[in-house]
Scaffold this motif. Sequence first.
Motif, short mmCIF file in Angstrom:
data_model
loop_
_atom_site.label_atom_id
_atom_site.label_comp_id
_atom_site.label_asym_id
_atom_site.label_seq_id
_atom_site.Cartn_x
_atom_site.Cartn_y
_atom_site.Cartn_z
N LYS A 106 0.83 -1.20 0.00
CA LYS A 106 0.00 0.00 0.00
C LYS A 106 0.86 1.26 0.00
N TYR A 107 1.99 1.20 0.72
CA TYR A 107 2.88 2.37 0.75
C TYR A 107 3.55 2.59 -0.61
N PHE A 108 3.83 1.50 -1.29
CA PHE A 108 4.40 1.63 -2.64
C PHE A 108 3.42 2.31 -3.58
N LEU A 109 2.16 1.87 -3.57
CA LEU A 109 1.15 2.50 -4.42
C LEU A 109 0.93 3.95 -4.02
N LEU A 110 0.98 4.23 -2.71
CA LEU A 110 0.83 5.61 -2.26
C LEU A 110 2.00 6.46 -2.73
N LEU A 111 3.20 5.90 -2.68
CA LEU A 111 4.39 6.63 -3.15
C LEU A 111 4.29 6.91 -4.64
N VAL A 112 3.80 5.93 -5.39
CA VAL A 112 3.62 6.13 -6.83
C VAL A 112 2.61 7.24 -7.08
N LEU A 113 1.54 7.25 -6.28
CA LEU A 113 0.52 8.28 -6.44
C LEU A 113 1.04 9.66 -6.07
N VAL A 114 1.91 9.74 -5.07
CA VAL A 114 2.46 11.03 -4.64
C VAL A 114 3.28 11.66 -5.75
N THR A 115 3.95 10.84 -6.56
CA THR A 115 4.76 11.40 -7.64
C THR A 115 3.92 12.17 -8.65
N GLN A 116 2.63 11.89 -8.72
CA GLN A 116 1.75 12.62 -9.61
C GLN A 116 1.49 14.04 -9.12
N MET A 117 1.82 14.32 -7.87
CA MET A 117 1.59 15.65 -7.32
C MET A 117 2.63 16.65 -7.78
N PHE A 118 3.77 16.16 -8.26
CA PHE A 118 4.84 17.05 -8.69
C PHE A 118 4.64 17.42 -10.15
N GLN A 119 4.44 18.69 -10.41
CA GLN A 119 4.28 19.17 -11.76
C GLN A 119 5.65 19.35 -12.42
N PRO A 120 5.72 19.12 -13.73
CA PRO A 120 7.02 19.29 -14.41
C PRO A 120 7.60 20.69 -14.26
N THR A 121 6.72 21.71 -14.20
CA THR A 121 7.23 23.08 -14.08
C THR A 121 7.98 23.31 -12.77
N SER A 122 7.61 22.61 -11.71
CA SER A 122 8.29 22.79 -10.43
C SER A 122 9.65 22.11 -10.40
N LEU A 123 9.92 21.24 -11.34
CA LEU A 123 11.17 20.50 -11.37
C LEU A 123 12.06 20.91 -12.53
N LEU A 124 11.65 21.94 -13.28
CA LEU A 124 12.39 22.29 -14.49
C LEU A 124 13.81 22.74 -14.21
N VAL A 125 14.00 23.54 -13.16
CA VAL A 125 15.34 24.03 -12.86
C VAL A 125 16.28 22.87 -12.54
N GLY A 126 15.82 21.95 -11.69
CA GLY A 126 16.65 20.80 -11.36
C GLY A 126 16.90 19.90 -12.56
N LEU A 127 15.86 19.67 -13.37
CA LEU A 127 16.03 18.84 -14.56
C LEU A 127 17.00 19.48 -15.56
N TYR A 128 16.87 20.79 -15.74
CA TYR A 128 17.76 21.46 -16.69
C TYR A 128 19.21 21.36 -16.22
N ARG A 129 19.45 21.59 -14.94
CA ARG A 129 20.81 21.53 -14.41
C ARG A 129 21.37 20.11 -14.53
N GLU A 130 20.54 19.11 -14.24
CA GLU A 130 21.00 17.72 -14.30
C GLU A 130 21.39 17.32 -15.72
N PHE A 131 20.51 17.60 -16.68
CA PHE A 131 20.79 17.21 -18.05
C PHE A 131 21.88 18.08 -18.68
N PHE A 132 22.03 19.30 -18.17
CA PHE A 132 23.14 20.13 -18.64
C PHE A 132 24.48 19.53 -18.22
N GLN A 133 24.58 19.06 -16.99
CA GLN A 133 25.80 18.43 -16.52
C GLN A 133 26.07 17.11 -17.24
N LEU A 134 25.01 16.43 -17.65
CA LEU A 134 25.17 15.17 -18.38
C LEU A 134 25.36 15.40 -19.88
#
Length: 277
Positions: A106-134
């Motif tokens: 149940k905690y695994f399914l809840l964790l999977v569901l929680v990931t839907q709460m994060f919008q791509p726009t809120s993670l853009l800075v981190g994603l850009y920096r990560e893929f820039f370094q890669l």
Amino acid sequence: MSRRKKTLKPRTLVIASVAWLLAALFLLPYAEMVITALRPADELRDPGYLPHHFAWSNFINVWSDSTLGDNLRVTLLVAGGSTLLALAVALPAAYYTARIRYRGRKYFLLLVLVTQMFQPTSLLVGLYREFFQLNMLNSIWTLVICNAAFNLAFAIWILTAYIASIPVELEEAAMIDGLGRIGALRRVVLPLAMPGVVTAVIFTFISAWNEFVMGLTLSTVPASQPLTVGINSFIGDYTVQWNYLFAGSVIAIVPVVVLFAFIERQVVSGLTAGSVK
């Protein structure tokens, strides 16, 4: 014997009329989009709803006057690749979650569901920096990985619900006949779970097809940008090429509409999985 003609009840007639009216209201913007796509450049500011003559050449010139062909190729690769990647990860996870009663399920399914709460726009800075370094900016694989990751939770949930609705006795009978766990999954579960698989595929594909923000941020070269970002190039600083903008929009929605029309029944069946016990 002559069959009696069925007469519509007033309530049914009112409901049908309201339904047709709502459908017309929803379809009106699409009709306006197609009409504007067929307008000549010198009639874009005319007050009339219909142009004096239709410029079918807009759908030809839009390919030569822009990078729309490259953008369409990128979108097809990104949508198809992210769909396959999400399905390859979600199917084993959903099967294991639906069949194995392990501690923390149940905690695994809840964790999977929680990931839907994060919008791509809120993670853009981190994603850009990560893929820039890669050194993975302007790469199709970058968009494939991001789109697959953000659609993985929905695919796991819909596949878990559908596989759980399939009787486990069918797999047990197949394994008694000599099939292993993987063989039972491939020959028994997958054919029965195909509506759920199709639902996960179509929603992941449409989500990746319509994605804009990540494509705009992680791809800066026009030829490596997806179709949604490429269409945006017709909006300039001082002018907007409305005929090309809407022609590109029509081209962008046609494949998705055709795909959804063919598999609409499987999508509805997949969404209602588990609703009836």
